[in-house]
Design a protein around this motif. Structure first.
Motif, PDB file in Angstrom:
ATOM      1  N   ILE B  42       0.832  -1.202   0.000  1.00 46.22           N
ATOM      2  CA  ILE B  42       0.000   0.000   0.000  1.00 46.22           C
ATOM      3  C   ILE B  42       0.866   1.251   0.000  1.00 46.22           C
ATOM      4  O   ILE B  42       0.626   2.185  -0.728  1.00 46.22           O
ATOM      5  CB  ILE B  42      -0.897   0.043   1.274  1.00 46.22           C
ATOM      6  N   GLN B  43       1.877   1.262   0.841  1.00 48.05           N
ATOM      7  CA  GLN B  43       2.639   2.480   1.067  1.00 48.05           C
ATOM      8  C   GLN B  43       4.007   2.111   1.635  1.00 48.05           C
ATOM      9  O   GLN B  43       4.145   1.089   2.304  1.00 48.05           O
ATOM     10  CB  GLN B  43       1.856   3.334   2.072  1.00 48.05           C
ATOM     11  N   VAL B  44       4.994   2.927   1.378  1.00 50.37           N
ATOM     12  CA  VAL B  44       6.314   2.720   1.957  1.00 50.37           C
ATOM     13  C   VAL B  44       6.638   3.949   2.794  1.00 50.37           C
ATOM     14  O   VAL B  44       6.417   5.068   2.357  1.00 50.37           O
ATOM     15  CB  VAL B  44       7.385   2.542   0.861  1.00 50.37           C
ATOM     16  N   LEU B  51       7.240  -1.169   5.660  1.00 52.00           N
ATOM     17  CA  LEU B  51       6.318  -1.296   4.540  1.00 52.00           C
ATOM     18  C   LEU B  51       4.901  -1.509   5.060  1.00 52.00           C
ATOM     19  O   LEU B  51       4.686  -2.201   6.045  1.00 52.00           O
ATOM     20  CB  LEU B  51       6.711  -2.495   3.663  1.00 52.00           C
ATOM     21  N   TYR B  52       3.980  -0.912   4.337  1.00 49.59           N
ATOM     22  CA  TYR B  52       2.569  -0.951   4.731  1.00 49.59           C
ATOM     23  C   TYR B  52       1.857  -1.840   3.723  1.00 49.59           C
ATOM     24  O   TYR B  52       1.803  -1.509   2.545  1.00 49.59           O
ATOM     25  CB  TYR B  52       2.079   0.504   4.712  1.00 49.59           C
TER      26      TYR B  52
END
Lengths: 703, 75
Positions: B42-44, B51-52
């Motif tokens: 999803i997102q970094v 990490l997401y």
């Protein structure tokens, strides 16, 4: 009719499932926070009337993702459910799951169900069902999970009565496991295990052998058996993994039939907010602004109620003196107890404001984003993203802050966090800073808009954080601890915070402070008063000595009384203590009166102000109940004839209080959290040396 | 080279490969990282760590060192 039946209920669930909301709805204000025997994890219990004759005692266990613990909080959940002799061992368990995360939340449910304790499944936040396009076939799910299900929304008060009814009917709940999972792992192995512990349900035996901790409630024979099974650790690990995979398979199969989600209805608000709040620039800017806003709240807003409290207690003291007959008892009340209570109450505004903010940040789900954003940076200092919460909480009080470090899974990261938290500027330092700054720093404008006093306060805050960070870097280098542990955090959905939850949280934290640190402060105020108003022979003969000394001089009665009071203080027990340490503290610029305050604040910093108040109150004629600041400002250094609280002494004291570990409450909590005297002693000595050296240098350079 | 979650681009999806159970902590499985399950980055976080990810319906953040242990196969 009286209530004579009690049902013991354990409330269990993953974090972020609204478990606490449900607990608050079930119990209202009938809550109490105690301690579990031997450990300091808060035991939250509440009462709930089920019908005319039965009540439930509900224990709100810490949120956990699994029954297999990886942190201190989670160990407690396992302990409460395995030890039948434990007084919190439940008659019935209520497992709370969030409808949106039902798949993962059910893992814990299937584990609990296998313990064969009557269990109710509460599916929470059902008011979100339509919006998220979720449909549940409840009767089918009840059959599949072999349990009673209640659809609820704790925030909207939906389903609360059904939960109470289900608890009341706990004896009729199905206690059969969902499926025979052990047969699918290794039938022979588990048959063997079953025969070894015939007295326990099979899953309980499995839990006993899979943990590393020792279970005190087992007999020696059982303990030996447990150890024997634990020898084959690789086999246990393999089966644990297999068990988890199988459980998810079972859950997936069940949900396929009874739980339908129409994903087209999902909105992407979460995605948008995530992109902004965890953005590499805006993320930090927003976090910094929020912090600034919180500190503004602690300083600005809290100062009004604090000033009120300060004046109110000062006038209460003098009022008591005017209405009660003079004597020891009146003095105890007016000079010991009332200022003591005032010294506790004065912190409530700041603690309440800080925890209001923190609980809003946690309730909304923002705190997890902060952890995500800060983890890499904090790791450079040997801490974890999760350390941010203790470090912010530390600006209110180190005690709840250190307890908030429990969810840090890595021992090294947790230990460093615990060790450096006391450097952050807690609210107990604020009154000390406030009064010293008001006394020695001129109230001058700098660059037109900024105020020198405000800047000094700001600098002390930064100093606290800098000391925390610097010492964490040092500890990170020095401590040789190798711990393998996993950092996983859930990124919960954004939620509008519930006022009720925030209210209860703030009440709880404030209560914890009043009854924890507050008790020490009050007790010490009374001890101090006693030590200041009693003493050896020279003290008892004070009146005689002074009167005979000045026999021939022309002096007013008032002047005489003043001289006697001052002589008495000097010769009281505490005066002797102050004088004993005077040689040690003189290099820092302090006299024996400040020495008295230092001694007293080794128990808790805030006592400094209270102690000086007591000392100078005892020192003055008593009629004039001026505020502490005026009394201190009038104090003269007898050697130099200057004001006692001048810039060198003031700065020296500020630095001493910024660094020294003067809080018995914190030392006690560090001892219990780290289970060793080594770490609190390290804090006491290390921070003490730093404080002494910096205060010494400051005083000698400035004067 | 073995592809892991750490190699995913933001928004990219893949399946978790059969996990090497010996060096994967139990907790990760319990949080829903299971073999054969779809995972999405999803997102970094800034500085590329943590990490997401979204896995099995859960949104989790894990450190890069953990992500490197979970191998994936593309669709």
């Amino acid at each position: 009719m009286s209530i004579n039946n009690t049902v013991k209920v354990a409330l269990i669930g993953n974090p972020n499932t609204g478990k606490t909301s449900l607990f608050n709805q079930l119990t209202g204000l009938k809550q109490k926070v105690g301690n579990y025997p031997g450990i300091t994890v808060d035991k939250k219990q509440g009462f709930c009337k089920l019908n005319e004759t039965t009540k439930a005692v509900i224990t709100d266990l810490p949120g956990t993702y699994s029954i297999n613990p990886t942190s201190m909080d989670e160990t407690l959940v396992l302990d409460s459910l395995l030890n039948e002799k434990n007084d919190t061992f439940p008659d019935a368990i209520v497992v709370v799951v969030d409808i949106e995360n039902i798949k993962r939340n059910l893992l814990l449910f299937t584990q609990i169900k296998d313990l064969r304790i009557p269990t109710i499944l509460v599916i929470n936040m059902v008011d979100q069902m339509d919006r998220k396009g979720i449909k549940i076939n409840v009767p089918l799910l009840e059959t599949q999970l072999k349990t009673k299900i209640v659809l609820a929304s704790a925030r909207k008060r939906i389903g609360i009565e059904q939960i109470k009814a289900a608890i009341l009917d706990y004896k009729n709940l199905n206690t059969a496991p969902i499926s025979n999972i052990t047969d699918r792992i290794d039938k022979d192995y588990f048959t063997n295990l079953k025969n070894a512990f015939k007295e326990f349900p099979l899953y309980k035996s499995w839990l006993l052998i899979t943990q590393i901790q020792e279970f005190d409630f087992l007999s020696n024979q059982q303990k030996a058996l447990v150890l024997k099974f634990r020898e084959d650790i690789s086999c246990i690990k393999r089966y644990q993994h297999k068990e988890t995979i199988l459980r998810y398979q079972i859950i997936n199969d069940i949900l396929k039939e009874s739980f339908i989600v129409d994903t087209s209805k999902a909105s992407d608000l979460r995605g948008i907010l995530d992109r902004i709040l965890t953005h590499k620039i805006f993320g930090y800017v927003i976090f910094a602004l929020i912090l600034l806003f919180i500190f503004q709240g602690i300083f600005e807003w809290a100062s009004y109620p604090m000033d009120l409290i300060d004046t109110a207690f000062a006038s209460l003291s003098s009022w008591v003196k005017t209405v009660m007959p003079p004597g020891t008892f009146t003095n105890l009340i007016a000079e010991g107890i009332i200022p003591g209570i005032g010294g506790v109450i004065i912190f409530i505004p700041q603690i309440a404001i800080l925890f209001t903010f923190i609980s809003i940040l946690e309730e909304t789900g923002y705190m997890s984003r902060v952890v995500f954003l800060m983890d890499k940076i904090m790791r450079k200092f040997g801490m974890s993203g999760k350390s941010v919460i203790p470090l912010i909480s530390g600006t209110a009080c180190a005690i709840p802050a250190i307890m908030a470090s429990r969810n840090i899974n890595s021992w090294k990261e947790r230990l460093i966090t615990i060790l450096v938290v006391p450097f952050t500027t807690c609210s107990a330092r604020l009154p000390v800073y406030a009064i010293l700054i008001a006394l020695v720093i001129p109230n001058k404008a700098v660059f037109g808009i900024l105020n020198l006093q405000g800047l000094t306060m700001m600098a002390l805050y930064l100093l606290g954080f800098t000391a925390a960070i610097a010492s964490s870097i040092l500890l990170h280098k020095v401590l040789k601890i190798n711990t393998k542990s996993l950092f996983v955090i859930e990124m919960p959905n954004y939620k509008i915070p519930s006022l009720k939850n925030i209210f209860y949280e703030v009440i709880e934290k404030t209560k914890a402070f009043i009854f924890g640190a507050g008790k020490i402060i009050l007790a010490l105020s009374i001890v101090l008063w006693f030590l200041a108003s009693n003493g050896p022979d020279t003290f008892k003969n004070a009146e005689q000595t002074i009167t005979s000394n000045i026999k021939n001089k022309d002096i007013s009665t008032k002047e005489l009384q003043k001289k006697i009071a001052s002589y008495k203080l000097e010769n009281s027990y505490i005066g002797h203590m102050g004088k004993t340490i005077e040689p040690i503290i003189k290099p820092m610029g302090y006299d024996w009166k400040i020495g008295i305050a230092l001694i007293s604040s080794f128990a808790a910093r805030e006592v400094f102000v209270g102690a000086l108040a007591t000392i100078y109150n005892v020192d003055s004629d008593g009629e004039n109940a001026s505020t502490i600041k005026q009394r201190m400002s009038a104090e003269i250094n007898t050697e130099t004839g200057e004001k006692r609280f001048n810039i060198p002494t003031g700065i020296s004291l500020l630095l001493f209080y910024a660094f020294a570990m003067q809080c018995i409450g914190t030392l006690a909590i560090v001892k219990r959290e780290t289970n060793s005297w080594k770490w609190p002693l390290l804090q006491l000595v290390g921070m003490g040396i730093l404080a002494y050296i910096s205060a010494f240098l400051a005083f000698n350079i400035l004067s | 080279m073995l592809k892991t979650i750490a190699n995913l681009k933001i928004g990219e999806k893949a399946f978790i490969e059969k996990l090497c159970l010996e060096n994967i902590p139990l907790k990760l499985l319990e949080m829903g990282c299971l073999p054969g399950i779809e995972v999405q980055l999803i997102q970094v976080a800034p500085m590329q760590d943590p990490l997401y990810i979204k896995v099995n319906g859960s949104h989790l953040a894990i450190r890069k060192e953990t992500a490197e242990k979970i191998s994936i196969v593309n669709f």
